[in-house]
Design a protein around this motif. Structure first.
Motif, PDB file in Angstrom:
ATOM      1  N   THR A  61      -0.289  -0.504  -2.914  1.00 24.36           N
ATOM      2  CA  THR A  61      -1.272  -1.521  -3.603  1.00 24.36           C
ATOM      3  C   THR A  61      -2.604  -1.131  -3.432  1.00 24.36           C
ATOM      4  O   THR A  61      -2.878  -0.210  -2.539  1.00 24.36           O
ATOM      5  N   GLU A  62      -3.659  -1.479  -4.386  1.00 26.42           N
ATOM      6  CA  GLU A  62      -4.832  -1.357  -4.307  1.00 26.42           C
ATOM      7  C   GLU A  62      -5.670  -2.601  -3.936  1.00 26.42           C
ATOM      8  O   GLU A  62      -6.747  -2.445  -3.731  1.00 26.42           O
ATOM      9  N   LEU A  63      -5.028  -3.666  -3.434  1.00 30.41           N
ATOM     10  CA  LEU A  63      -5.660  -4.753  -3.023  1.00 30.41           C
ATOM     11  C   LEU A  63      -6.293  -4.644  -1.739  1.00 30.41           C
ATOM     12  O   LEU A  63      -5.567  -3.892  -1.025  1.00 30.41           O
ATOM     13  N   ARG A  64      -7.105  -5.060  -1.183  1.00 32.17           N
ATOM     14  CA  ARG A  64      -7.912  -5.129   0.155  1.00 32.17           C
ATOM     15  C   ARG A  64      -7.005  -5.852   1.012  1.00 32.17           C
ATOM     16  O   ARG A  64      -6.816  -5.501   2.170  1.00 32.17           O
ATOM     17  N   GLU A  65      -6.291  -6.802   0.350  1.00 36.99           N
ATOM     18  CA  GLU A  65      -5.574  -7.861   1.441  1.00 36.99           C
ATOM     19  C   GLU A  65      -4.220  -7.281   1.613  1.00 36.99           C
ATOM     20  O   GLU A  65      -3.492  -6.745   0.512  1.00 36.99           O
ATOM     21  N   CYS A  66      -3.408  -7.514   2.542  1.00 39.18           N
ATOM     22  CA  CYS A  66      -2.130  -7.622   2.504  1.00 39.18           C
ATOM     23  C   CYS A  66      -1.312  -8.500   1.880  1.00 39.18           C
ATOM     24  O   CYS A  66      -1.583  -9.554   1.664  1.00 39.18           O
ATOM     25  N   MET A  67      -0.041  -8.245   1.645  1.00 42.95           N
ATOM     26  CA  MET A  67       0.856  -9.129   0.992  1.00 42.95           C
ATOM     27  C   MET A  67       2.313  -8.812   1.558  1.00 42.95           C
ATOM     28  O   MET A  67       2.636  -7.729   1.970  1.00 42.95           O
ATOM     29  N   VAL A  68       3.476  -9.925   1.572  1.00 42.39           N
ATOM     30  CA  VAL A  68       4.760  -9.750   1.665  1.00 42.39           C
ATOM     31  C   VAL A  68       5.607  -9.399   0.541  1.00 42.39           C
ATOM     32  O   VAL A  68       5.057 -10.196  -0.450  1.00 42.39           O
ATOM     33  N   ILE A  69       6.186  -8.354   0.625  1.00 39.37           N
ATOM     34  CA  ILE A  69       7.055  -7.899  -0.530  1.00 39.37           C
ATOM     35  C   ILE A  69       8.510  -7.801  -0.064  1.00 39.37           C
ATOM     36  O   ILE A  69       8.861  -7.648   1.216  1.00 39.37           O
ATOM     37  N   THR A  70       9.413  -8.145  -1.132  1.00 37.24           N
ATOM     38  CA  THR A  70      10.998  -8.000  -0.943  1.00 37.24           C
ATOM     39  C   THR A  70      11.409  -6.857  -2.142  1.00 37.24           C
ATOM     40  O   THR A  70      10.819  -7.029  -3.214  1.00 37.24           O
ATOM     41  N   ARG A  86      18.385  -5.864   0.972  1.00 41.59           N
ATOM     42  CA  ARG A  86      17.184  -6.225   0.488  1.00 41.59           C
ATOM     43  C   ARG A  86      16.107  -5.907   1.641  1.00 41.59           C
ATOM     44  O   ARG A  86      16.519  -6.253   3.002  1.00 41.59           O
ATOM     45  N   PHE A  87      15.048  -5.496   1.513  1.00 44.24           N
ATOM     46  CA  PHE A  87      14.182  -4.968   2.474  1.00 44.24           C
ATOM     47  C   PHE A  87      12.797  -5.994   2.263  1.00 44.24           C
ATOM     48  O   PHE A  87      12.379  -5.887   1.160  1.00 44.24           O
ATOM     49  N   THR A  88      12.189  -6.651   3.342  1.00 43.57           N
ATOM     50  CA  THR A  88      10.995  -7.149   3.197  1.00 43.57           C
ATOM     51  C   THR A  88      10.083  -6.514   4.340  1.00 43.57           C
ATOM     52  O   THR A  88      10.533  -6.422   5.439  1.00 43.57           O
ATOM     53  N   ALA A  89       8.844  -6.443   3.694  1.00 44.34           N
ATOM     54  CA  ALA A  89       7.859  -5.699   4.398  1.00 44.34           C
ATOM     55  C   ALA A  89       6.461  -6.051   4.197  1.00 44.34           C
ATOM     56  O   ALA A  89       6.201  -6.882   3.269  1.00 44.34           O
ATOM     57  N   HIS A 116       9.019  -7.303  -5.162  1.00 50.11           N
ATOM     58  CA  HIS A 116       8.752  -8.998  -5.325  1.00 50.11           C
ATOM     59  C   HIS A 116       7.717  -9.424  -4.208  1.00 50.11           C
ATOM     60  O   HIS A 116       8.030  -9.401  -3.255  1.00 50.11           O
ATOM     61  N   VAL A 117       6.718  -9.846  -4.698  1.00 49.19           N
ATOM     62  CA  VAL A 117       5.763 -10.383  -3.872  1.00 49.19           C
ATOM     63  C   VAL A 117       6.033 -11.802  -3.604  1.00 49.19           C
ATOM     64  O   VAL A 117       6.367 -12.842  -4.310  1.00 49.19           O
ATOM     65  N   THR A 118       6.207 -12.253  -2.115  1.00 54.16           N
ATOM     66  CA  THR A 118       6.741 -13.403  -1.605  1.00 54.16           C
ATOM     67  C   THR A 118       5.777 -13.941  -0.884  1.00 54.16           C
ATOM     68  O   THR A 118       4.948 -13.186  -0.264  1.00 54.16           O
ATOM     69  N   ALA A 119       6.069 -15.294  -0.516  1.00 48.95           N
ATOM     70  CA  ALA A 119       5.363 -15.917   0.704  1.00 48.95           C
ATOM     71  C   ALA A 119       6.206 -16.222   1.910  1.00 48.95           C
ATOM     72  O   ALA A 119       7.318 -16.993   1.572  1.00 48.95           O
ATOM     73  N   GLN A 120       6.230 -15.416   2.815  1.00 45.52           N
ATOM     74  CA  GLN A 120       7.009 -15.299   3.853  1.00 45.52           C
ATOM     75  C   GLN A 120       6.312 -15.372   5.247  1.00 45.52           C
ATOM     76  O   GLN A 120       5.323 -14.332   5.532  1.00 45.52           O
ATOM     77  N   LEU A 121       6.445 -16.062   6.127  1.00 47.74           N
ATOM     78  CA  LEU A 121       5.629 -15.992   7.433  1.00 47.74           C
ATOM     79  C   LEU A 121       6.680 -15.043   8.331  1.00 47.74           C
ATOM     80  O   LEU A 121       7.854 -14.900   8.196  1.00 47.74           O
ATOM     81  N   GLY A 122       5.668 -14.238   9.303  1.00 46.86           N
ATOM     82  CA  GLY A 122       6.382 -13.549  10.435  1.00 46.86           C
ATOM     83  C   GLY A 122       6.743 -12.216   9.848  1.00 46.86           C
ATOM     84  O   GLY A 122       6.975 -11.541  10.630  1.00 46.86           O
TER      85      GLY A 122
END
Length: 147
Positions: A61-70, A86-89, A116-122
């Motif tokens: 990614t080129e965004l400054r913020e992190c994101m959760v992807i699957t 499926r890998f989530t990271a 796929h960008v997801t909203a997942q905690l932890g």
């Protein structure tokens, strides 16, 4: 009268200058857009029946913020085993992620690799992750011919 002509000339030049600056600013703003997700997939084009193959996905990614992807694979035929993993990271700017799938293939298949960008905690540290408005999915399609 001569004074008015001078005034109009100066105004035309000023208007032209402002217009050029505005066009230059707009063009500069267009080029600064950051890519939410960039993905490169490596997969063989040909394989022998019952051969184990490897599909590698590199996501960044080129965004400054992190994101959760699957990340996962899909196919037009049924493929058993690790193909369905499926890998989530957590994906952050200067930390690209690599995912690998090793599986056996018996017939020609169209393979779709999806991030796929997801909203997942932890997943991300301190649960600090963003979910961009668009795009939430990025994919690429390839064909593996079995011969």
């Amino acid at each position: 009268m001569h004074f008015l002509q001078l005034l109009f000339r100066a105004s035309s030049a000023a208007l032209l200058l402002v217009l050029c600056l505005q066009l230059g600013t707009n063009k500069a703003q267009e080029n600064t857009g950051r890519k939410v997700i960039k993905m490169e997939v490596q997969m063989p084009r040909r394989a022998n029946a019952s051969e184990e193959i490897t599909v590698k996905m590199n996501v960044k990614t080129e965004l400054r913020e992190c994101m959760v992807i699957t990340s996962y694979l899909r196919s037009n035929i049924t493929i058993e085993g690790p193909f369905n993993y499926r890998f989530t990271a957590c994906l952050c700017k200067n930390i690209p992620r690599n995912f690998y799938w090793n599986f056996h293939i018996n017939e020609t298949a169209k393979i779709v690799a999806v991030a796929h960008v997801t909203a997942q905690l932890g997943i991300c540290p301190n649960d600090e992750a963003v979910v961009p408005l668009e795009p939430k999915y990025i994919y690429t399609i390839g064909t593996i011919t079995v011969g």
